[in-house]
Design an enzyme around this catalytic site. Structure first.
Site, PDB file in Angstrom:
ATOM      1  N   ASN A  11       0.823  11.911  -2.104  1.00  0.00           N
ATOM      2  CA  ASN A  11       1.106  11.098  -3.360  1.00  0.00           C
ATOM      3  C   ASN A  11      -0.341  11.164  -4.104  1.00  0.00           C
ATOM      4  O   ASN A  11      -1.520  10.751  -3.757  1.00  0.00           O
ATOM      5  CB  ASN A  11       1.235   9.475  -2.977  1.00  0.00           C
ATOM      6  CG  ASN A  11       1.149   8.864  -4.212  1.00  0.00           C
ATOM      7  OD1 ASN A  11       1.139   9.193  -5.441  1.00  0.00           O
ATOM      8  ND2 ASN A  11       1.231   7.464  -3.962  1.00  0.00           N
ATOM      9  N   LYS A  13      -0.997  10.154  -6.948  1.00  0.00           N
ATOM     10  CA  LYS A  13      -1.229   9.054  -7.866  1.00  0.00           C
ATOM     11  C   LYS A  13      -1.828   9.458  -9.313  1.00  0.00           C
ATOM     12  O   LYS A  13      -1.262  10.527  -9.712  1.00  0.00           O
ATOM     13  CB  LYS A  13      -2.322   8.137  -7.243  1.00  0.00           C
ATOM     14  CG  LYS A  13      -1.926   7.727  -5.834  1.00  0.00           C
ATOM     15  CD  LYS A  13      -2.776   6.700  -5.167  1.00  0.00           C
ATOM     16  CE  LYS A  13      -2.198   6.140  -3.799  1.00  0.00           C
ATOM     17  NZ  LYS A  13      -3.058   5.093  -3.236  1.00  0.00           N
ATOM     18  N   HIS A  96       5.939   1.871  -4.619  1.00  0.00           N
ATOM     19  CA  HIS A  96       4.798   1.828  -4.028  1.00  0.00           C
ATOM     20  C   HIS A  96       3.967   0.515  -4.232  1.00  0.00           C
ATOM     21  O   HIS A  96       4.098  -0.177  -5.227  1.00  0.00           O
ATOM     22  CB  HIS A  96       3.905   3.198  -4.571  1.00  0.00           C
ATOM     23  CG  HIS A  96       2.650   3.265  -4.129  1.00  0.00           C
ATOM     24  ND1 HIS A  96       1.472   2.446  -4.339  1.00  0.00           N
ATOM     25  CD2 HIS A  96       2.305   4.212  -3.051  1.00  0.00           C
ATOM     26  CE1 HIS A  96       0.563   3.029  -3.570  1.00  0.00           C
ATOM     27  NE2 HIS A  96       1.045   3.816  -2.797  1.00  0.00           N
ATOM     28  N   GLU A  98       1.248  -0.259  -5.247  1.00  0.00           N
ATOM     29  CA  GLU A  98       0.391   0.027  -6.595  1.00  0.00           C
ATOM     30  C   GLU A  98       1.413  -0.577  -7.873  1.00  0.00           C
ATOM     31  O   GLU A  98       1.074  -1.338  -8.651  1.00  0.00           O
ATOM     32  CB  GLU A  98      -0.305   0.989  -6.672  1.00  0.00           C
ATOM     33  CG  GLU A  98      -1.532   1.146  -5.731  1.00  0.00           C
ATOM     34  CD  GLU A  98      -1.983   2.559  -5.314  1.00  0.00           C
ATOM     35  OE1 GLU A  98      -1.750   3.469  -6.128  1.00  0.00           O
ATOM     36  OE2 GLU A  98      -2.751   2.604  -4.394  1.00  0.00           O
ATOM     37  N   GLU A 166       3.791   1.150   4.548  1.00  0.00           N
ATOM     38  CA  GLU A 166       2.579   1.293   3.849  1.00  0.00           C
ATOM     39  C   GLU A 166       1.859   0.038   3.785  1.00  0.00           C
ATOM     40  O   GLU A 166       2.143  -0.908   2.682  1.00  0.00           O
ATOM     41  CB  GLU A 166       2.514   2.073   2.586  1.00  0.00           C
ATOM     42  CG  GLU A 166       2.982   3.292   2.569  1.00  0.00           C
ATOM     43  CD  GLU A 166       2.300   4.186   1.211  1.00  0.00           C
ATOM     44  OE1 GLU A 166       1.679   5.395   1.819  1.00  0.00           O
ATOM     45  OE2 GLU A 166       2.407   3.522   0.114  1.00  0.00           O
ATOM     46  N   GLY A 172      -6.036   3.074   1.039  1.00  0.00           N
ATOM     47  CA  GLY A 172      -7.255   3.596   0.233  1.00  0.00           C
ATOM     48  C   GLY A 172      -8.449   2.879   0.755  1.00  0.00           C
ATOM     49  O   GLY A 172      -9.573   2.833   0.273  1.00  0.00           O
ATOM     50  N   SER A 211      -4.369   5.454   4.565  1.00  0.00           N
ATOM     51  CA  SER A 211      -5.648   6.075   5.241  1.00  0.00           C
ATOM     52  C   SER A 211      -5.256   7.003   6.183  1.00  0.00           C
ATOM     53  O   SER A 211      -6.085   6.995   7.198  1.00  0.00           O
ATOM     54  CB  SER A 211      -6.647   5.042   5.825  1.00  0.00           C
ATOM     55  OG  SER A 211      -7.119   4.156   4.546  1.00  0.00           O
ATOM     56  N   GLY A 233      -5.181   9.808  -1.031  1.00  0.00           N
ATOM     57  CA  GLY A 233      -6.533  10.394  -1.066  1.00  0.00           C
ATOM     58  C   GLY A 233      -6.688  11.729  -0.375  1.00  0.00           C
ATOM     59  O   GLY A 233      -7.229  12.850  -0.861  1.00  0.00           O
TER      60      GLY A 233
END
Ligand code: PGA
Length: 250
Positions: A11, A13, A96, A98, A166, A172, A211, A233
């Site tokens: 992802n 993002k 997600h 976020e 998640e 992150g 992570s 990430g």
């Protein structure tokens, strides 16, 4: 039912411009050198989906990061599942954390988006996860299984639904749950799906996300009921992402 083929999805993002697509070439190169027994997907920003589809070699599939529940209409700024499909996506992430946190998406909204994915012929990667406060209060399993119950459509099937666990506090942050905690949560999600979909539940892919790095991928992917990863990430650079995919090297 046979175990599902694992999926490792990246992802990106809100990261990436045209030049970033060079990472797809590096990813394809790496996969050709070290074949893996998992499916590999990249979810770039919507602006890059068509170019990513055209550029991604081999078996790399492309996904979106969100979609509108509506097929079309006066919804300025939104992108429909049909548009993602038309641009070359075969899947879309919905719910997600976020999106849930920054855009106030409820379980009902997430469920509607998942159904929109189905309508458009996309796989829905439905995200769930507890906050640190919820975990510390001992409510993680109850919260997450309630999210699964309310976010996964009633007609869900392994062919078009993937569930990604998640934990919000692991995204992150470099922190991850212990393998025992991951197994407990994935087992609870599987049990919840079994209660709803019977034997079919064993066919759903349950991804872990938060992570995931090359250094912890083998341990996390080795957990019972973990059928792959959703990677943020560490999916931006092909070298890191390949280090995670290596957990499934053949
Ligand atoms: P992270 O993000 O791998 O950067 O923790 C995971 C995700 O948000 O899907």
């Amino acid at each position: 039912m046979t175990r599902p083929k694992p999926l490792v999805a990246g992802n990106w993002k809100m990261n990436g411009v045209g030049a970033s697509l060079a990472e797809l070439d590096r990813l394809a190169d790496g996969l050709s050198q070290t074949p893996a027994s998992c499916d590999v997907m990249i979810c770039p920003p919507a602006t890059l989906i068509a170019a990513a589809r055209a550029r991604a070699a081999g078996s790399i599939t492309i996904g979106g990061q969100d979609c509108s529940p509506e097929p079309s209409g006066a919804f300025t700024g939104d992108v429909s599942a049909e548009m993602l499909k038309d641009a070359g996506a075969s899947a879309v992430i919905v719910g997600h954390s976020e999106r849930r946190q920054l855009h106030g998406e409820t379980d009902a909204a997430v469920r509607a988006k998942a159904s929109a994915a189905r309508r458009a012929g996309l796989t829905a990667i439905i995200c769930v996860g507890e906050t640190l406060e919820q975990r510390d209060a001992g409510n993680a399993v109850a919260i997450v299984t309630a999210q699964v119950a309310a976010s996964v459509p009633a007609d869900a099937a392994p062919e078009w639904v993937v569930v990604a666990y998640e934990p919000v506090w692991a995204i992150g942050t470099g922190r991850t749950p212990s393998p025992a905690d991951v197994e407990a949560m994935h087992g609870a999600i599987r049990a919840a799906l079994r209660g709803r979909y019977g034997a079919q539940a064993d066919g759903f892919r349950l991804l872990y996300g938060g992570s995931v790095k090359p250094a912890n991928a083998a341990e996390l992917m080795g957990c019972t009921d973990v059928d792959g990863a959703l990677v943020g990430g560490a999916s931006l650079k092909a070298a890191d992402f390949l280090g995670i995919i290596k957990a499934y090297a053949t």
